[in-house]
Design an enzyme around this catalytic site. Structure first.
Site: not given
Length: 417
Positions: A285-287
């Site tokens: 996922n996005h951080d």
């Protein structure tokens, strides 16, 4: 003649840009580089020729891996191994439907096989080389090709009939020359324990550190796929799930369209799985730790990637690999998140988002997915897990027809002999 064919196609509304190559082949003949190979009626008898002069090293390890993988196919095919020498007689070759060479591209065995004319059998090769780009034209003569790493596979033309097998191994000294075996094991183990550590930056480890732990059953599935590609497929199928450098797939698993794996973390899928349409596996996922989760500002203003998008994604981005067992049914529009393990025989209801592990033979659904029931009682599930029918050979599956037509839910697993 060309104008007439063109006019007829226009009249019937069949002329499209995607059909230009077909039109070209129709008028001018098929290109020599086409991947359309001769189809063989049956592949039953297989001869494996191999170089016998190298008893140690990587080639010897790959040969042992080939022998073990083919042992899983011995009930479905008659397989004979024979060391190659330049005095070999071709008199008995007519008894075989397929001859597989396990060798390097610059070997006498390759020269021998490519020199054969008017052959009625198929020829395949298990390439022992990692660098094939300078000798790739030799592969044009082969009906099926198995390569030992995706790095090697990229060097082989896409129009050839090629399959991955015999992936990189942490005990391979050519791969782990600058990293200790203990460190290699630690890195590989950490991926499966969701305990992420910093990865070495050397280029030769990129595939090694990003790939599943390839095993002999996977190899046997890939060899089977190559063998089966030589014959026409008469069974109705949807879309076969194909492996890639971070995706290991078993035997005869299919999807109904728009199947995607997002991210480069590891995914393993078993055999005889059925996926609906729009199934997505999300390994990263996005951080969320930084000022923004979007990568665009970093690329535009700082000429770099998002600091969270590195070779060692944090636990903020991923919970680890995704494992899906065999005989799993996943409905349409399902999303499976990182770190999830789905047991054998499980069913996932359409539209579900799976964030937690799913037990063997469990039926789950919802957002997030929750248990609904079990397909069978615990005693039956235990027997099914002991049977592991998805590992059976074709011969064994056919000989156990009664199991596949019995209503297990109402009458149990026992069948009459």
């Amino acid at each position: 003649m060309l104008l007439r064919v063109w006019f007829l196609l226009l009249q019937h509304g069949k002329f499209m840009m995607s059909n230009l190559n077909k039109l070209k082949n129709l008028v001018f003949g098929k290109s020599k580089s086409s991947n359309i190979k001769k189809k063989f009626e049956n592949i039953d008898n297989i001869l494996v020729l191999f170089d016998d002069h190298n008893k140690t090293g990587v080639f010897f390890e790959l040969h042992n891996a080939l022998v073990e993988a083919l042992s899983y196919l011995k009930e479905d095919y008659n397989i004979i191994f024979k060391p190659f020498n330049t005095n070999i007689s071709t008199e008995n070759f007519s008894k075989f439907d397929l001859i597989i060479a396990h060798t390097r591209l610059n070997s006498e065995l390759i020269k021998f096989l490519t020199s054969l004319t008017e052959k009625k059998f198929a020829i395949g090769i298990c390439i022992a080389d990692s660098d094939v780009i300078n000798q790739s034209t030799l592969l044009d003569s082969f009906d099926v090709i198995w390569f030992n790493s995706y790095n090697a596979g990229k060097q082989i033309r896409s129009d050839l009939n090629k399959f991955h097998a015999f992936g990189l191994n942490y005990e391979n000294p050519e791969i782990t020359g600058r990293i200790s075996k203990a460190t290699s094991i630690q890195i590989l183990s950490s991926r499966f324990q969701n305990s992420l550590i910093e990865r070495p930056k050397e280029d030769e480890f990129i595939e090694f550190l990003s790939s599943p732990l390839w095993h002999s059953r996977y190899y046997s599935c890939q060899i089977r796929r190559g063998i089966e590609s030589l014959s026409s497929e008469n069974t109705l199928i949807s879309n076969r799930i194909k492996p890639r450098f971070n995706l290991m797939v078993g035997r005869h698993s299919f999807h109904n369209g728009n199947f995607k794996v997002k991210g480069d973390n590891i995914v393993e899928i078993g055999s005889f799985c059925s996926f609906g349409t729009n199934v997505g596996l999300y390994t990263v996922n996005h951080d969320t730790r930084f000022l923004t989760t979007q990568g665009y500002p970093y690329r535009k203003y700082f000429n770099t990637i998002h600091p969270g998008a590195n070779d060692s994604p944090s636990l903020k981005r991923t919970k680890g690999p995704i494992f899906i067992g065999s005989d799993v049914w996943i409905g349409d529009d399902v999303k499976i998140m990182s770190g999830v393990k789905i047991g054998h025989g499980a069913c996932i209801a359409a539209g579900s988002i799976v964030t937690k592990d799913v037990d063997h033979y469990a039926v789950v659904g919802g957002v997030p997915a929750k248990p609904i029931n079990k397909r069978f009682n615990e005693a039956t599930i235990k027997k099914l897990l002991q049977m592991k029918w998805w590992h059976w050979s074709d011969v064994e599956i056919k000989s156990n027809k009664n199991y596949f037509f019995k209503d297990i839910d109402d009458h149990g697993l026992e069948v009459e002999a």
